[in-house]
Design a protein around this motif. Sequence first.
Motif, PDB file in Angstrom:
ATOM      1  N   ALA A 257       4.724   5.439  -5.149  1.00 11.55           N
ATOM      2  CA  ALA A 257       4.914   5.386  -6.609  1.00 11.55           C
ATOM      3  C   ALA A 257       3.974   6.368  -7.300  1.00 11.55           C
ATOM      4  CB  ALA A 257       4.660   3.968  -7.112  1.00 11.55           C
ATOM      5  N   ALA A 258       2.726   6.465  -6.779  1.00 13.72           N
ATOM      6  CA  ALA A 258       1.769   7.415  -7.369  1.00 13.72           C
ATOM      7  C   ALA A 258       2.253   8.847  -7.208  1.00 13.72           C
ATOM      8  CB  ALA A 258       0.406   7.236  -6.708  1.00 13.72           C
TER       9      ALA A 258
ATOM     10  N   GLU B 106     -11.811   2.997 -13.832  1.00 12.62           N
ATOM     11  CA  GLU B 106     -11.159   1.911 -13.111  1.00 12.62           C
ATOM     12  C   GLU B 106      -9.672   2.235 -13.144  1.00 12.62           C
ATOM     13  OE1 GLU B 106     -12.159  -2.208 -14.177  1.00 12.62           O
ATOM     14  OE2 GLU B 106     -10.041  -2.655 -13.870  1.00 12.62           O
TER      15      GLU B 106
ATOM     16  N   TRP C 207     -11.214   3.563   2.538  1.00 10.74           N
ATOM     17  CA  TRP C 207      -9.769   3.331   2.657  1.00 10.74           C
ATOM     18  C   TRP C 207      -9.409   1.935   2.141  1.00 10.74           C
ATOM     19  CZ3 TRP C 207      -6.568  -0.053   5.229  1.00 10.74           C
ATOM     20  CH2 TRP C 207      -5.221   0.302   5.283  1.00 10.74           C
ATOM     21  N   GLU C 208     -10.210   0.948   2.522  1.00  4.25           N
ATOM     22  CA  GLU C 208      -9.947  -0.438   2.113  1.00  4.25           C
ATOM     23  C   GLU C 208      -9.948  -0.570   0.588  1.00  4.25           C
ATOM     24  OE1 GLU C 208     -12.031  -4.252   3.845  1.00  4.25           O
ATOM     25  OE2 GLU C 208     -13.045  -3.552   2.050  1.00  4.25           O
TER      26      GLU C 208
ATOM     27  N   ASN D  64      -5.760   1.980 -10.619  1.00  2.00           N
ATOM     28  CA  ASN D  64      -5.120   1.451  -9.407  1.00  2.00           C
ATOM     29  C   ASN D  64      -4.156   2.443  -8.767  1.00  2.00           C
ATOM     30  OD1 ASN D  64      -2.892   1.425 -11.030  1.00  2.00           O
ATOM     31  ND2 ASN D  64      -2.450  -0.745 -10.801  1.00  2.00           N
ATOM     32  N   LEU D  65      -4.252   3.682  -9.130  1.00  2.00           N
ATOM     33  CA  LEU D  65      -3.464   4.780  -8.544  1.00  2.00           C
ATOM     34  C   LEU D  65      -2.092   4.956  -9.186  1.00  2.00           C
ATOM     35  CD1 LEU D  65      -4.291   6.740  -6.218  1.00  2.00           C
ATOM     36  CD2 LEU D  65      -2.834   5.431  -4.702  1.00  2.00           C
ATOM     37  N   VAL D  66      -1.506   3.915  -9.741  1.00  2.00           N
ATOM     38  CA  VAL D  66      -0.176   4.068 -10.338  1.00  2.00           C
ATOM     39  C   VAL D  66      -0.141   3.801 -11.842  1.00  2.00           C
ATOM     40  CG1 VAL D  66       1.241   3.645  -8.311  1.00  2.00           C
ATOM     41  CG2 VAL D  66       0.415   1.723  -9.618  1.00  2.00           C
TER      42      VAL D  66
ATOM     43  N   GLN E 240       2.627   1.711  -3.237  1.00  2.00           N
ATOM     44  CA  GLN E 240       1.732   2.156  -4.308  1.00  2.00           C
ATOM     45  C   GLN E 240       1.485   3.663  -4.193  1.00  2.00           C
ATOM     46  OE1 GLN E 240      -0.520  -0.912  -5.476  1.00  2.00           O
ATOM     47  NE2 GLN E 240      -1.952   0.138  -6.792  1.00  2.00           N
TER      48      GLN E 240
ATOM     49  N   LEU F 256      -3.783  -8.088  -4.818  1.00  2.00           N
ATOM     50  CA  LEU F 256      -4.243  -7.633  -3.508  1.00  2.00           C
ATOM     51  C   LEU F 256      -5.736  -7.881  -3.332  1.00  2.00           C
ATOM     52  CD1 LEU F 256      -2.267  -4.273  -3.270  1.00  2.00           C
ATOM     53  CD2 LEU F 256      -1.784  -6.378  -2.054  1.00  2.00           C
ATOM     54  N   GLN F 257      -6.485  -7.652  -4.409  1.00  2.00           N
ATOM     55  CA  GLN F 257      -7.940  -7.845  -4.351  1.00  2.00           C
ATOM     56  C   GLN F 257      -8.273  -9.330  -4.152  1.00  2.00           C
ATOM     57  OE1 GLN F 257      -9.912  -5.954  -7.645  1.00  2.00           O
ATOM     58  NE2 GLN F 257     -11.897  -6.754  -7.025  1.00  2.00           N
TER      59      GLN F 257
ATOM     60  N   THR G 287       3.122  -3.825 -11.666  1.00  7.89           N
ATOM     61  CA  THR G 287       2.448  -2.588 -11.261  1.00  7.89           C
ATOM     62  C   THR G 287       3.391  -1.409 -11.079  1.00  7.89           C
ATOM     63  OG1 THR G 287       0.855  -3.977 -10.088  1.00  7.89           O
ATOM     64  CG2 THR G 287       0.797  -1.633  -9.589  1.00  7.89           C
TER      65      THR G 287
ATOM     66  N   THR H  88       0.834  -1.194   0.000  1.00 11.07           N
ATOM     67  CA  THR H  88       0.000   0.000   0.000  1.00 11.07           C
ATOM     68  C   THR H  88       0.876   1.253   0.000  1.00 11.07           C
ATOM     69  OG1 THR H  88      -1.718  -1.141   1.229  1.00 11.07           O
ATOM     70  CG2 THR H  88      -1.766   1.245   1.308  1.00 11.07           C
TER      71      THR H  88
ATOM     72  N   PHE I  38      -7.024   2.082  -0.797  1.00 12.76           N
ATOM     73  CA  PHE I  38      -5.610   1.952  -0.448  1.00 12.76           C
ATOM     74  C   PHE I  38      -5.199   0.567   0.023  1.00 12.76           C
ATOM     75  CE2 PHE I  38      -6.760   6.414   0.111  1.00 12.76           C
ATOM     76  CZ  PHE I  38      -5.879   6.981  -0.801  1.00 12.76           C
ATOM     77  N   GLU I  39      -6.105  -0.373   0.030  1.00  9.58           N
ATOM     78  CA  GLU I  39      -5.699  -1.752   0.335  1.00  9.58           C
ATOM     79  C   GLU I  39      -5.760  -2.604  -0.915  1.00  9.58           C
ATOM     80  OE1 GLU I  39      -7.485  -3.836   3.608  1.00  9.58           O
ATOM     81  OE2 GLU I  39      -5.696  -3.380   4.751  1.00  9.58           O
ATOM     82  N   VAL I  40      -6.857  -2.476  -1.664  1.00  5.22           N
ATOM     83  CA  VAL I  40      -6.933  -3.257  -2.899  1.00  5.22           C
ATOM     84  C   VAL I  40      -6.834  -2.345  -4.129  1.00  5.22           C
ATOM     85  CG1 VAL I  40      -8.214  -5.116  -1.812  1.00  5.22           C
ATOM     86  CG2 VAL I  40      -9.469  -3.280  -2.883  1.00  5.22           C
ATOM     87  N   PHE I  41      -6.669  -1.058  -3.883  1.00  5.05           N
ATOM     88  CA  PHE I  41      -6.401  -0.071  -4.944  1.00  5.05           C
ATOM     89  C   PHE I  41      -7.447  -0.062  -6.054  1.00  5.05           C
ATOM     90  CE2 PHE I  41      -2.440  -0.487  -2.725  1.00  5.05           C
ATOM     91  CZ  PHE I  41      -2.162   0.838  -2.487  1.00  5.05           C
ATOM     92  N   ARG I  42      -8.713  -0.099  -5.655  1.00 10.50           N
ATOM     93  CA  ARG I  42      -9.801   0.108  -6.609  1.00 10.50           C
ATOM     94  C   ARG I  42     -10.254   1.563  -6.418  1.00 10.50           C
ATOM     95  NH1 ARG I  42     -14.396  -3.808  -6.470  1.00 10.50           N
ATOM     96  NH2 ARG I  42     -14.519  -3.171  -8.654  1.00 10.50           N
TER      97      ARG I  42
END
Lengths: 418, 316
Positions: free
Chosen positions: A81-82, B61, B274-275, B63-65, A78, A382-383, A103, A75, B278-282
């Motif tokens: 990196a962002a 959709e 948050w989950e 994932n932040l990066v 990520q 992660l999902q 990623t 986390t 920042f946990e599964v990045f959706r």
Amino acid sequence: MRIRGRWIVAVLGILAATLAGGMATAQTKIEYYHINTSTFGGPTVAKLVKEFNEKQKLCVASDKFQAGAYGGLTTALQVAAAAGRPPAIAQISYRLLRYASETFGPTPIDRVAAGEFQAVADTYHPSVLKLGQLKGMYWGMPYALSSPVMYYNPDLFKAAGLDPNAPPKTWEDVVRAARTIKDKTGKFGLYIQMDDTWPMTWFLYGLGGQWLSEDGERAQVNTPKAIKGMEFWASLVKDGLHPMAKNDEAFPSFQASNVGMVFTTIARRNLFETGSKFPVKVGELPGFAGLPRKVPAGGNVLMAFAKDSQERACGWALIKHLVSPQGITEWVKGTGYISSLKDLDKDPRYLGNLFAELPNMRPAYAQLPYVVPEENWPKKGLQIEQILIEARDAILLGQVDAKTGMDRAQAKIEQAMR
Amino acid sequence: MPKGVTGLSAGPTRPVLRSRDAGGRGWAVLAPYVYLVPAAVVLAAFVYWPLIETVNLSFYEWNLVSPSKRFVGFANYRELLTSQAFWTSVVNTILAILAMSLATIAAPLAVAVAALRVQGVVRLIYRAVIFSPTVVSMAIASLIWLWIYNPIQGLIAHLVRLVGGQGFAWLTDPQLAIWAIILVTAWKTFGYNFVIFVAGLLSIPRELMDAARIDGAGEWHTFRHVTWPLLTPTTLFVVLTTLMLAPQYLFIPTQILTQGGPNQASNNLGYIIWEQGFEVFRVGNASAIAVAIFVGFLAFSVMHFRLLERGVHYEA
């Protein structure tokens, strides 16, 4: 005019000297993300980084602890990196190697190391070196190497009439021992760590299954073997042998003699040995009777994420320091991880006296021939971990049977991977 | 003085004065806006821009990066409609708000009224004991309760076993987990609201209550017709801050105690964003949840404020 000219010369001289001094002392600052808490190798990480900073002057490394184990570190990575500021190096779980490489755009480690890679690679156990490899490319240097083991309380074994020098060898034996402890002492028989999906893999691999299709691209989490593994775990909870508790609740309870056996990583050896009210003993991870043993490796590789060439060079210098024989020696003694370098445990300069000093390490080394890498999820790692954890909870709580739980997980994973 | 001089001196003076008047009026009109600029810039950068960007991200959709975002239209919103985790979070958040209303508004008010009847050192001790959880950080409070909740050897399990019962799995029982989080949150915030109510009660003029008693009003009637109406501004403040902040207060205990589990049973709106983000990045899914919460709470706040304002009595 002459005086003014001298002044100009003097000022320029001072400027030049300052700049030269500045150039001479310019150091590259790098960050190292790790998961080691203060009771789980954190001081060792700090010591190793301090030694690195003291032995050379070109790079200044700082260790950055990331809470929440590998999920938490990923986390943080990520987010960094962002923001365009990834750390130079980070510990990445073996099972997130593919996710991280796809990623975050790391540089393959053999490219970072250039001509030095082979010399370092030659010091590794060949099977361990492969843990950092994916599709023919070396993405990281394997660093922390752990395997799941069984910690047990010999006093509770004695109190239950069990032989503390003959720990259970199979899961069937474990159930019998747990039931005896429960019946004779009133304590919980066993606890299996619950902070990730690793134990699901122990059962699956132990039963001869795998999470992915042969080509590694499709999930198959609802196979009969996967379902059987979860049925087995759920039966332990249903029979009252295994408390439905979190690691933070069950581990102190084991240390206080309220749980007979705990199944978790060998890396917690130091924690249990120093914090328990009894002399903790360690046994190998059991297999299922009549089936070949497979022990999924745990731990991490060191991956390089720096974009700047100077930072990359410093990152590699730090990796070399961490995976040097001396670095690994300190790491193994300070954490409980297994050495990823070959023959270190036979060299008296390094870990030659390991088993004499730390006899509980012996079972972890003894099961090394059975250690296998964990599969890597092709997408949305992660999902998918989250989906499996939810399925595990629902099954262990008895909200659904194992088949329904894993069927639902399969459907969700297929949806996520689309 | 010669006429011409007067005329000359008076002539150019008037336009200058007019110009100054006009400039002064212009500045008077502009000044409030100019003074607002620094705050407006900060608000725009840290509140309104993220808000707009969140709405925008909810249609993607991402994932932040990843360098590319995939436009998915209303798919993230459609997913919310069928997401069990989202609706569990909505229900849990409503439960938390209702429970917090009782535990951190009604209860502190009752305790404040009672505590003011106690005199001397005991009153100070009461206040200190009740207020002390407020000064503990939420993370530390959660760790204390982690120990108390331990089903094998925690304080509650120990006490239950003393009377022959079995310890409850507070954090891993899907029926209990959200209540365990609410209890920690209420324990932590109770003292703050208690002190606010004590201050509100102390600010009510004593002679009004004395007058009511002289007129024959009993304890209940004095409270009902004198204390309560004068306490309503304080109550409005406590109600609004508690209800607005309750979902945020849940985050830390959720993160430390249950991580939204088991099987999403203790998830709530503050945590699920948050989950997902920042946990599964959706990020798109998290943004859609954030937008839904924003709209829901906006409507709730307007309605709530209007209803409560009607019953508030301010001193003249």
